[in-house]
Write a protein that holds these residues in place. Sequence first.
Motif, PDB file in Angstrom:
ATOM      1  N   LEU A 167       0.844  -1.193   0.000  1.00  0.00           N
ATOM      2  CA  LEU A 167       0.000   0.000   0.000  1.00  0.00           C
ATOM      3  C   LEU A 167       0.876   1.238   0.000  1.00  0.00           C
ATOM      4  O   LEU A 167       1.810   1.367   0.803  1.00  0.00           O
ATOM      5  N   SER A 168       0.565   2.162  -0.926  1.00  0.00           N
ATOM      6  CA  SER A 168       1.330   3.399  -1.039  1.00  0.00           C
ATOM      7  C   SER A 168       0.402   4.525  -1.471  1.00  0.00           C
ATOM      8  O   SER A 168      -0.777   4.300  -1.767  1.00  0.00           O
ATOM      9  N   VAL A 169       0.947   5.739  -1.492  1.00  0.00           N
ATOM     10  CA  VAL A 169       0.159   6.928  -1.825  1.00  0.00           C
ATOM     11  C   VAL A 169      -0.519   6.772  -3.184  1.00  0.00           C
ATOM     12  O   VAL A 169       0.096   6.331  -4.166  1.00  0.00           O
ATOM     13  N   GLY A 170      -1.809   7.112  -3.199  1.00  0.00           N
ATOM     14  CA  GLY A 170      -2.574   7.078  -4.432  1.00  0.00           C
ATOM     15  C   GLY A 170      -3.414   5.829  -4.603  1.00  0.00           C
ATOM     16  O   GLY A 170      -4.293   5.793  -5.466  1.00  0.00           O
ATOM     17  N   MET A 171      -3.168   4.808  -3.788  1.00  0.00           N
ATOM     18  CA  MET A 171      -3.918   3.563  -3.931  1.00  0.00           C
ATOM     19  C   MET A 171      -5.259   3.678  -3.214  1.00  0.00           C
ATOM     20  O   MET A 171      -5.422   4.418  -2.257  1.00  0.00           O
ATOM     21  N   GLU A 193       6.285  11.351  -3.970  1.00  0.00           N
ATOM     22  CA  GLU A 193       5.414  10.261  -3.524  1.00  0.00           C
ATOM     23  C   GLU A 193       6.177   8.943  -3.437  1.00  0.00           C
ATOM     24  O   GLU A 193       5.882   8.093  -2.595  1.00  0.00           O
ATOM     25  N   GLY A 194       7.197   8.818  -4.316  1.00  0.00           N
ATOM     26  CA  GLY A 194       7.960   7.570  -4.337  1.00  0.00           C
ATOM     27  C   GLY A 194       8.792   7.340  -3.096  1.00  0.00           C
ATOM     28  O   GLY A 194       9.171   6.204  -2.812  1.00  0.00           O
ATOM     29  N   VAL A 195       9.110   8.406  -2.347  1.00  0.00           N
ATOM     30  CA  VAL A 195       9.932   8.246  -1.144  1.00  0.00           C
ATOM     31  C   VAL A 195       9.092   8.357   0.128  1.00  0.00           C
ATOM     32  O   VAL A 195       9.636   8.305   1.235  1.00  0.00           O
ATOM     33  N   ASP A 230      -8.613  -2.500   1.740  1.00  0.00           N
ATOM     34  CA  ASP A 230      -7.436  -2.689   2.586  1.00  0.00           C
ATOM     35  C   ASP A 230      -6.864  -1.354   3.044  1.00  0.00           C
ATOM     36  O   ASP A 230      -6.285  -1.253   4.129  1.00  0.00           O
ATOM     37  N   VAL A 231      -7.040  -0.300   2.225  1.00  0.00           N
ATOM     38  CA  VAL A 231      -6.614   1.045   2.631  1.00  0.00           C
ATOM     39  C   VAL A 231      -7.499   1.541   3.777  1.00  0.00           C
ATOM     40  O   VAL A 231      -7.015   2.111   4.760  1.00  0.00           O
ATOM     41  N   VAL A 232      -8.803   1.308   3.657  1.00  0.00           N
ATOM     42  CA  VAL A 232      -9.723   1.696   4.727  1.00  0.00           C
ATOM     43  C   VAL A 232      -9.357   0.986   6.022  1.00  0.00           C
ATOM     44  O   VAL A 232      -9.338   1.582   7.104  1.00  0.00           O
ATOM     45  N   GLN A 233      -9.053  -0.304   5.933  1.00  0.00           N
ATOM     46  CA  GLN A 233      -8.668  -1.072   7.115  1.00  0.00           C
ATOM     47  C   GLN A 233      -7.411  -0.503   7.755  1.00  0.00           C
ATOM     48  O   GLN A 233      -7.318  -0.372   8.986  1.00  0.00           O
ATOM     49  N   LEU A 285      -8.811   6.307   0.033  1.00  0.00           N
ATOM     50  CA  LEU A 285      -7.585   6.765  -0.638  1.00  0.00           C
ATOM     51  C   LEU A 285      -6.419   6.799   0.348  1.00  0.00           C
ATOM     52  O   LEU A 285      -6.521   7.362   1.438  1.00  0.00           O
ATOM     53  N   PHE A 286      -5.312   6.209  -0.054  1.00  0.00           N
ATOM     54  CA  PHE A 286      -4.056   6.308   0.691  1.00  0.00           C
ATOM     55  C   PHE A 286      -3.432   7.652   0.311  1.00  0.00           C
ATOM     56  O   PHE A 286      -2.894   7.820  -0.777  1.00  0.00           O
ATOM     57  N   ASP A 287      -3.521   8.630   1.230  1.00  0.00           N
ATOM     58  CA  ASP A 287      -3.041   9.973   0.917  1.00  0.00           C
ATOM     59  C   ASP A 287      -1.805  10.312   1.738  1.00  0.00           C
ATOM     60  O   ASP A 287      -1.222   9.456   2.410  1.00  0.00           O
ATOM     61  N   TYR A 288      -1.405  11.610   1.681  1.00  0.00           N
ATOM     62  CA  TYR A 288      -0.203  12.041   2.390  1.00  0.00           C
ATOM     63  C   TYR A 288      -0.347  11.857   3.899  1.00  0.00           C
ATOM     64  O   TYR A 288       0.617  11.502   4.587  1.00  0.00           O
TER      65      TYR A 288
END
Length: 434
Positions: free
Chosen positions: A100-104, A219-221, A108-111, A130-133
């Motif tokens: 799981l990373s930003v933007g997904m 976002e990649g780091v 599972d993100v909600v969990q 949404l997986f955000d900052y």
Amino acid sequence: MQFVVSPAEIAARTAPPEPGPVTAPVEERVIENTIVARGEVTYADAIDVTIDAAAGEERPVVTGHVPEIGTVLKPGNIALEVAGRPVIVLPGTLPAYRMLSVGMRGPDVVQLKDALGALGYAAGDPGSDLFDYDTAAALGALYEQTGYEAADGGSEARLALRDAERAVRDANTAVAQAQADLKDASDGGARNVIGEQAAVNSAWVELTDAQESLVTAQEGVLPRLPSSEVLFLGDLPRRVDDVSVARGDILSGSPMSVSGAALTIIGSLSKQDAELLSEGDEAFYPGPGGEELHATVQRIAAPASRGESEDGSQEEGASDGNGGGGQSGGDRYTVTLSPGDLTSEQIEALRGTNVRLRLPIASTDGEVLAVPLAALSAGSGGENRVELLIDAKNGADAETEIVEVEAGLAADGYVEIISEEPRLVAGAKVVVGR
């Protein structure tokens, strides 16, 4: 000679009793209507833990944090260390199946956001998938608390970020230079500044592209959650029942089994008995030393319908739980009880045993007058009454009197009686037969 018995003594022993009423004394006793059942003392909901070790970049070697049997796993704890990376325990029922990373987006993100929020981290809008900052920042804080660096895009992502930052700086310089050239052309009185304006526009486009690339590189780091570094478990905390790995082993299969952290007593009841109980009711069971221990009813679960699972879904080929037709244990209700406060010695002695449960469903308030059920009869008007022995005399001519009473709670062959008759006291005799 001690075995020689005279004919007269034999006749006396075998002679019929004197004719007359059969009586029983009125007693003072506590009458308690109880349900008796058996229950297994255990840690409930045992499961085998699975970790997505194949998702890791390194060989899945167990490098540390191997728990001991009896360890209690709570949210935020480390269940195991694999290839130098933590496996963090979080509350949830959906197994980890992807990074799981930003933007997904997804359940599972909600969990994950719910789990982070339960630990006190601000993980972003809990109503969004949404997986955000904010989610990334909360995840990074969790890793920092556990003493590990959060996973990110690695060295390639960091190199891409440096290149993106350099590209933005170069693009800003190009915009400034193009704007200066345009100004010089305008100040020099040149009529044709179209070329310089086009250069400015082109420089701005390149800057915009560089800034978008920089956002992607940033976002990649940001912290991300590999599926190999999280263990979602429902009903936390959980107790480690068995460990099948040691430091240095290659992780393959389930490394441990866990169950509910609290000792419970699980029994079964008929529908009729279950309907008499409620959550919070008190129960009693014998301790390892014979002492009486207290328990509390926590849950009463109805059996699943025939051919239907507990969650209501249809099961193919479901039977009655007995390997064939007819009645089965599946028709019984399951009752779960908390065994109360126990010492560590009592827990170890009781765990895995089967105990006799006594569940009172009604009781008198202290001792009351009670007679055998056989002493109670009904009058022509439906009133309850007993036959009180007044004078035994010679048996056949015994004097008795019918006394009207109010019947109370009945259990174990006795019934409570209430009467204003002063002669009806403890020790008085009532007729139970003739």
